[in-house]
Scaffold this motif. Structure first.
Motif, PDB file in Angstrom:
ATOM      1  N   ARG A 196       0.832  -1.204   0.000  1.00 53.92           N
ATOM      2  CA  ARG A 196       0.000   0.000   0.000  1.00 53.92           C
ATOM      3  C   ARG A 196       0.868   1.256   0.000  1.00 53.92           C
ATOM      4  O   ARG A 196       0.567   2.249  -0.688  1.00 53.92           O
ATOM      5  CB  ARG A 196      -0.913  -0.034   1.212  1.00 53.92           C
ATOM      6  N   MET A 197       1.952   1.217   0.748  1.00 51.27           N
ATOM      7  CA  MET A 197       2.856   2.357   0.782  1.00 51.27           C
ATOM      8  C   MET A 197       3.548   2.552  -0.561  1.00 51.27           C
ATOM      9  O   MET A 197       3.711   3.686  -1.043  1.00 51.27           O
ATOM     10  CB  MET A 197       3.894   2.124   1.885  1.00 51.27           C
ATOM     11  N   ALA A 198       3.971   1.466  -1.195  1.00 52.42           N
ATOM     12  CA  ALA A 198       4.611   1.562  -2.513  1.00 52.42           C
ATOM     13  C   ALA A 198       3.634   2.104  -3.547  1.00 52.42           C
ATOM     14  O   ALA A 198       4.026   2.897  -4.426  1.00 52.42           O
ATOM     15  CB  ALA A 198       5.135   0.192  -2.934  1.00 52.42           C
ATOM     16  N   PHE A 199       2.379   1.699  -3.462  1.00 48.95           N
ATOM     17  CA  PHE A 199       1.383   2.222  -4.386  1.00 48.95           C
ATOM     18  C   PHE A 199       1.182   3.716  -4.193  1.00 48.95           C
ATOM     19  O   PHE A 199       1.037   4.476  -5.163  1.00 48.95           O
ATOM     20  CB  PHE A 199       0.064   1.475  -4.192  1.00 48.95           C
ATOM     21  N   LEU A 200       1.178   4.173  -2.937  1.00 49.94           N
ATOM     22  CA  LEU A 200       1.059   5.610  -2.682  1.00 49.94           C
ATOM     23  C   LEU A 200       2.253   6.363  -3.266  1.00 49.94           C
ATOM     24  O   LEU A 200       2.098   7.447  -3.853  1.00 49.94           O
ATOM     25  CB  LEU A 200       0.949   5.856  -1.187  1.00 49.94           C
ATOM     26  N   MET A 201       3.453   5.801  -3.119  1.00 47.73           N
ATOM     27  CA  MET A 201       4.635   6.430  -3.705  1.00 47.73           C
ATOM     28  C   MET A 201       4.535   6.494  -5.234  1.00 47.73           C
ATOM     29  O   MET A 201       4.924   7.487  -5.858  1.00 47.73           O
ATOM     30  CB  MET A 201       5.892   5.660  -3.293  1.00 47.73           C
ATOM     31  N   ALA A 202       4.017   5.426  -5.837  1.00 47.50           N
ATOM     32  CA  ALA A 202       3.852   5.419  -7.291  1.00 47.50           C
ATOM     33  C   ALA A 202       2.834   6.461  -7.732  1.00 47.50           C
ATOM     34  O   ALA A 202       3.010   7.118  -8.766  1.00 47.50           O
ATOM     35  CB  ALA A 202       3.433   4.020  -7.754  1.00 47.50           C
ATOM     36  N   VAL A 203       1.767   6.638  -6.964  1.00 50.65           N
ATOM     37  CA  VAL A 203       0.761   7.652  -7.309  1.00 50.65           C
ATOM     38  C   VAL A 203       1.354   9.048  -7.174  1.00 50.65           C
ATOM     39  O   VAL A 203       1.094   9.932  -8.006  1.00 50.65           O
ATOM     40  CB  VAL A 203      -0.474   7.486  -6.407  1.00 50.65           C
ATOM     41  N   MET A 204       2.169   9.280  -6.176  1.00 46.90           N
ATOM     42  CA  MET A 204       2.756  10.606  -5.969  1.00 46.90           C
ATOM     43  C   MET A 204       3.811  10.943  -7.011  1.00 46.90           C
ATOM     44  O   MET A 204       4.146  12.123  -7.190  1.00 46.90           O
ATOM     45  CB  MET A 204       3.367  10.687  -4.572  1.00 46.90           C
ATOM     46  N   THR A 205       4.348   9.941  -7.686  1.00 49.09           N
ATOM     47  CA  THR A 205       5.363  10.171  -8.724  1.00 49.09           C
ATOM     48  C   THR A 205       4.832   9.836 -10.109  1.00 49.09           C
ATOM     49  O   THR A 205       5.599   9.485 -10.999  1.00 49.09           O
ATOM     50  CB  THR A 205       6.618   9.343  -8.429  1.00 49.09           C
ATOM     51  N   ILE A 206       3.516   9.923 -10.283  1.00 49.20           N
ATOM     52  CA  ILE A 206       2.924   9.608 -11.580  1.00 49.20           C
ATOM     53  C   ILE A 206       3.297  10.693 -12.587  1.00 49.20           C
ATOM     54  O   ILE A 206       3.717  11.797 -12.225  1.00 49.20           O
ATOM     55  CB  ILE A 206       1.392   9.477 -11.415  1.00 49.20           C
ATOM     56  N   LYS A 207       3.132  10.384 -13.851  1.00 48.00           N
ATOM     57  CA  LYS A 207       3.469  11.339 -14.908  1.00 48.00           C
ATOM     58  C   LYS A 207       2.590  12.580 -14.787  1.00 48.00           C
ATOM     59  O   LYS A 207       1.378  12.504 -14.712  1.00 48.00           O
ATOM     60  CB  LYS A 207       3.265  10.686 -16.272  1.00 48.00           C
ATOM     61  N   GLY A 208       3.236  13.739 -14.758  1.00 48.19           N
ATOM     62  CA  GLY A 208       2.525  14.998 -14.604  1.00 48.19           C
ATOM     63  C   GLY A 208       2.572  15.557 -13.208  1.00 48.19           C
ATOM     64  O   GLY A 208       2.123  16.683 -12.965  1.00 48.19           O
ATOM     65  N   SER A 209       3.138  14.793 -12.273  1.00 51.87           N
ATOM     66  CA  SER A 209       3.222  15.262 -10.889  1.00 51.87           C
ATOM     67  C   SER A 209       4.479  16.086 -10.633  1.00 51.87           C
ATOM     68  O   SER A 209       4.585  16.732  -9.589  1.00 51.87           O
ATOM     69  CB  SER A 209       3.196  14.066  -9.931  1.00 51.87           C
ATOM     70  N   GLY A 210       5.440  16.055 -11.541  1.00 54.96           N
ATOM     71  CA  GLY A 210       6.686  16.773 -11.332  1.00 54.96           C
ATOM     72  C   GLY A 210       7.681  16.045 -10.444  1.00 54.96           C
ATOM     73  O   GLY A 210       8.751  16.564 -10.161  1.00 54.96           O
ATOM     74  N   LYS A 211       7.354  14.844 -10.010  1.00 57.24           N
ATOM     75  CA  LYS A 211       8.241  14.075  -9.118  1.00 57.24           C
ATOM     76  C   LYS A 211       8.618  12.734  -9.747  1.00 57.24           C
ATOM     77  O   LYS A 211       8.961  11.801  -9.040  1.00 57.24           O
ATOM     78  CB  LYS A 211       7.536  13.806  -7.777  1.00 57.24           C
ATOM     79  N   ARG A 212       8.514  12.638 -11.066  1.00 52.16           N
ATOM     80  CA  ARG A 212       8.711  11.344 -11.709  1.00 52.16           C
ATOM     81  C   ARG A 212      10.140  10.831 -11.539  1.00 52.16           C
ATOM     82  O   ARG A 212      10.376   9.625 -11.448  1.00 52.16           O
ATOM     83  CB  ARG A 212       8.360  11.429 -13.189  1.00 52.16           C
ATOM     84  N   LYS A 213      11.115  11.725 -11.482  1.00 58.94           N
ATOM     85  CA  LYS A 213      12.500  11.263 -11.374  1.00 58.94           C
ATOM     86  C   LYS A 213      12.821  10.692  -9.989  1.00 58.94           C
ATOM     87  O   LYS A 213      13.829  10.023  -9.820  1.00 58.94           O
ATOM     88  CB  LYS A 213      13.460  12.400 -11.713  1.00 58.94           C
ATOM     89  N   TRP A 214      11.947  10.963  -8.997  1.00 61.50           N
ATOM     90  CA  TRP A 214      12.153  10.424  -7.655  1.00 61.50           C
ATOM     91  C   TRP A 214      11.466   9.085  -7.459  1.00 61.50           C
ATOM     92  O   TRP A 214      11.512   8.529  -6.362  1.00 61.50           O
ATOM     93  CB  TRP A 214      11.626  11.409  -6.607  1.00 61.50           C
ATOM     94  N   ARG A 215      10.832   8.545  -8.482  1.00 60.95           N
ATOM     95  CA  ARG A 215      10.051   7.318  -8.296  1.00 60.95           C
ATOM     96  C   ARG A 215      10.930   6.152  -7.876  1.00 60.95           C
ATOM     97  O   ARG A 215      10.616   5.431  -6.920  1.00 60.95           O
ATOM     98  CB  ARG A 215       9.293   6.983  -9.581  1.00 60.95           C
TER      99      ARG A 215
END
Length: 425
Positions: A196-215
């Protein structure tokens, strides 16, 4: 029950919000397109080209001055660090729900431990432990799960499992009798929380979030913590002092460390700097490409229509009559003195030039006209080019030249150019 609702919100919430946002954007695009079509239909049609106030040319078809403004998808997107986009709002909602759930879990639902709650040593006998529990609960009968727990705590190994795997594992796992059984029971429950935590991290680094390089770093931190916890639980040594006091409750400590990580990691990811890929310089050409493809299809259709009209005798006669009428009207317009005068004034004169031998005998005022001088110069340039093409003789190479020599000789002699390979073409 709260964990179930939390998992449902974290898993289904972003997809539902993104689906709704996509529908909303499509509706806005449809409304914008309909407004543009209404403006085009209501705009007055003219027969000639004119120039608008902003310097752009508009034709009789009333095309918009700025083609990019007609397509909402080509507008520049404001960076998310300056304005909250719908996607970032959805991510912020998920982060807020996660943070509230973790805080409420730490405050209102800490891990149960009868030894730390009663402040008794781990080596206390079952009879005294039962007495302590009954005295603390003011009841003569204990619940079934506590009876089952006290029955198990008669074994020293069960007390070590209680320290290692916690109160819930020892109380609810009725078939567990060994270290391997408890480990198999413990790993899936904890792994679900890490997933569940990994899924939240993936959602926060989705394309368009500006955090994709931190995924990759975010997912790697979750996987690393999971591996560290599993290794610690499976391999650590449980040391119980002789008096049973000051015993380290490893399950409770790891539980708090895990929840602190779940609380801090998403917040750290949220406050990391935004990174964006630069917009492609060819982005404004995308709508132009679509317009060009449509124009090519229309030209091909027009070519086929013209060819098909020649197969019908009636259409062939009508077409010939139409173009003969157009030719007469064009000839009449070209012979109009007023049109000739206006064309000469604009420097676009098309009057017939005198022969080359009589050019010197023309009037000085007529030769001072820039349009006439331009036509004479153009005639001379065309004649020079035709003479060069007639007298051109390709050179025959005397030997196999190098690549540089061949390219230089080709460019100087006017032969066929060197082939240039471009990737993607």
């Amino acid at each position: 029950m709260s964990e179930i609702w939390y998992t449902i919100l974290i898993v289904i919430g972003p997809f539902a919000w993104r689906r709704f946002n996509t529908w909303r954007i499509q509706r806005k695009k449809s409304e914008a397109t309909q407004r543009i079509l209404n403006n085009l239909n209501s705009a007055p049609h003219t027969n000639g080209n004119h120039q608008s106030n902003d310097g752009s040319h508009a034709s009789g078809s009333s095309m918009p001055a700025n083609p990019m403004a007609a397509d909402p998808s080509t507008m520049n997107v404001v960076p998310p660090n300056q304005e909250l986009t719908p996607l970032l709002k959805c991510i912020l909602v998920c982060l807020s729900l996660h943070t509230l759930f973790i805080i409420s879990d730490i405050v209102f639902n800490p891990p149960t431990n009868i030894f730390t709650a009663l402040k008794v040593p781990v080596t206390l006998s079952v009879s005294l432990l039962r007495e302590k529990i009954m005295r603390a609960s003011d009841s003569t009968d204990l619940p079934p799960h506590l009876e089952f727990l006290l029955k198990r705590l008669q074994s020293f190994d069960a007390r070590s499992y209680y320290i290692r795997f916690g109160h819930q594992a020892v109380t609810t796992c009725t078939h567990c009798t060994s270290h391997y059984d408890y480990l198999v029971y413990y790993i899936p429950k904890v792994s679900t929380q890490y997933l569940r935590m990994a899924f939240l991290m993936a959602v926060m680094t989705i394309k368009g979030s500006g955090k994709r390089k931190w995924r990759r770093w975010a997912i790697a931190s979750v996987v690393g913590c999971w591996m560290a916890e599993m290794w610690t639980i499976a391999t650590m040594d449980i040391i119980i002092p002789r008096n049973g006091l000051n015993c380290e409750m490893w399950h409770d400590r790891i539980w708090y460390m895990r929840h602190v990580f779940f609380l801090i990691a998403p917040l750290v990811l949220h406050f990391l700097p935004y990174t964006y890929l630069p917009l492609s310089p060819f982005r404004p050409l995308y709508p132009t490409l679509g317009s060009v493809e449509t124009l090519i299809m229309k030209l091909r259709l027009l070519d086929d229509v013209r060819i098909s009209t020649q197969r019908s005798e009636t259409l062939r006669e009508r077409t010939g009559h139409y173009w003969s009428t157009q030719a007469k009207e064009a000839e009449f317009a070209r012979n109009d003195p007023a049109v000739k005068l206006e064309a000469e004034r604009l420097g676009l004169g098309y009057a017939e030039l005198p022969p080359e031998g009589e050019a010197a005998d023309s009037d000085e005022d007529e030769m001072s006209n820039p349009a006439i001088r331009l036509r004479i110069l153009s005639r001379g340039v065309v004649a020079a080019l035709l003479h060069r093409l007639e007298t051109f003789k390709p050179r025959v190479p005397r030997g196999p030249p190098t690549t540089a020599e061949a390219a230089l000789e080709t460019s100087l002699s006017g032969e066929e150019g060197v082939e240039i390979k471009v990737e993607g073409s």
